[in-house]
Enzyme design. Structure first.
Site, PDB file in Angstrom:
ATOM      1  CD  GLU A   1     -10.703   6.939  -4.113  1.00 15.45           C
ATOM      2  OE1 GLU A   1     -10.570   7.201  -5.311  1.00 15.45           O
ATOM      3  OE2 GLU A   1      -9.771   7.022  -3.287  1.00 15.45           O
TER       4      GLU A   1
ATOM      5  CG  HIS B   1      -6.748   3.558  -3.878  1.00 17.15           C
ATOM      6  ND1 HIS B   1      -6.227   4.078  -5.048  1.00 17.15           N
ATOM      7  CD2 HIS B   1      -7.294   4.607  -3.214  1.00 17.15           C
ATOM      8  CE1 HIS B   1      -6.466   5.381  -5.077  1.00 17.15           C
ATOM      9  NE2 HIS B   1      -7.111   5.734  -3.985  1.00 17.15           N
TER      10      HIS B   1
ATOM     11  CG  HIS C   1      -4.000   8.846  -1.796  1.00 13.97           C
ATOM     12  ND1 HIS C   1      -4.836   9.236  -0.777  1.00 13.97           N
ATOM     13  CD2 HIS C   1      -4.785   8.216  -2.722  1.00 13.97           C
ATOM     14  CE1 HIS C   1      -6.082   8.858  -1.068  1.00 13.97           C
ATOM     15  NE2 HIS C   1      -6.072   8.228  -2.230  1.00 13.97           N
TER      16      HIS C   1
ATOM     17  CG  HIS D   1      -6.472   9.614  -6.844  1.00 15.74           C
ATOM     18  ND1 HIS D   1      -7.723   9.179  -7.208  1.00 15.74           N
ATOM     19  CD2 HIS D   1      -6.315   9.205  -5.566  1.00 15.74           C
ATOM     20  CE1 HIS D   1      -8.291   8.555  -6.189  1.00 15.74           C
ATOM     21  NE2 HIS D   1      -7.451   8.553  -5.184  1.00 15.74           N
TER      22      HIS D   1
HETATM   23 MN    MN Z   1      -7.812   7.607  -3.346  1.00 16.88          MN
END
Ligand code: MN
Length: 238
Positions: A76, A95, A97, A165
């Site tokens: 990603e 980024h 989760h 996500h």
């Molecule tokens: Mn991710």
């Protein structure tokens, strides 16, 4: 690659995110190069808590690794390159989760500033990959187009929630993006507790949130120094 102060801070940022419960084996943090605006640094594909300076790769804004030498990149990584491309003011991207944030990615209940540390959450964007693409995906931002789409939804906000996500958080420095990432997690947790009490929840007004964010923005060194010292102590070999 030389271990500059920026690279050393990026390693620490990886460790802090794990220690503070923002990332687990997954998730990543990047920082724009202080030498070239069209380059950024991020770890190779590995758990953030284990990152060392030699694991940091340099990327161009196409998310090609300049010095990979066979090392794998995060799938990603396009989240980072497309945001750095779209947002000249952004110097660092996280980024994650994080568990407390996921409910707000799938619920109609908005994530909002429930206390002063979450002042920056007055402007939270929501990204739905299914709406953005018009097709079924594995939910991952695995190419330029998906990264572009996420960056477009983010606009000039500090954070975009990603349905089913996680979240992507940006800042004008590593210290700011780490502050925001940790306090997004804490605010989400506290907000759910406030909502669970069952009474009407009184959030910060937009003006209160702005004033609180301004006050906090002069204080990023303080939690950074604490979390950095904890990260170093936790990884000291005896
Ligand atoms: Mn991710």
């Amino acid at each position: 690659m030389a271990v500059t102060p920026l690279i050393a801070d990026l390693v620490v940022a990886n460790h802090i995110l794990y220690d503070q419960g923002v990332v687990d084996g997954f998730g990543h943090v990047s920082v724009r190069s202080d030498q070239r605006k069209d380059r950024y640094f991020m770890a190779r594909n590995m758990a953030p808590s284990l990152v060392q300076a030699e694991d940091i790769l340099e990327y161009d804004l196409e998310s090609n690794a300049i010095n990979a030498a066979g090392r794998r990149s995060y799938l990603e990584r396009f989240i980072h390159s497309e945001i750095f491309r779209a947002r000249p003011d952004v110097m660092a991207v996280v980024h994650n989760h994080s568990a407390a944030v996921i409910p707000f990615t799938v619920s109609a209940a908005p994530l909002r500033p429930v206390y002063h540390m979450g002042g920056f959450l007055r402007d939270v964007k929501k990204f739905d990959i299914r709406t953005a693409t018009g097709r079924m995906t594995d939910m991952l931002i695995r190419d330029h187009d998906l990264g572009f789409s996420l960056a477009k939804t983010l606009g000039d906000s500090p954070i975009a929630l990603m349905r089913g996500h996680g979240a992507t958080v940006v800042g004008a420095s590593l210290k700011e993006v780490i502050f925001r990432s940790v306090y997004t997690e804490v605010n989400a947790r506290v907000q759910m507790q406030a909502m669970a009490l069952g009474g009407a929840v009184e959030y910060l007004s937009t003006e209160e949130a702005e004033l609180a964010e301004k006050a906090n923005s002069g204080q990023y060194d303080r939690p950074w120094d604490l979390w950095k010292s904890q990260a170093i102590a936790a990884r000291r070999k005896n």
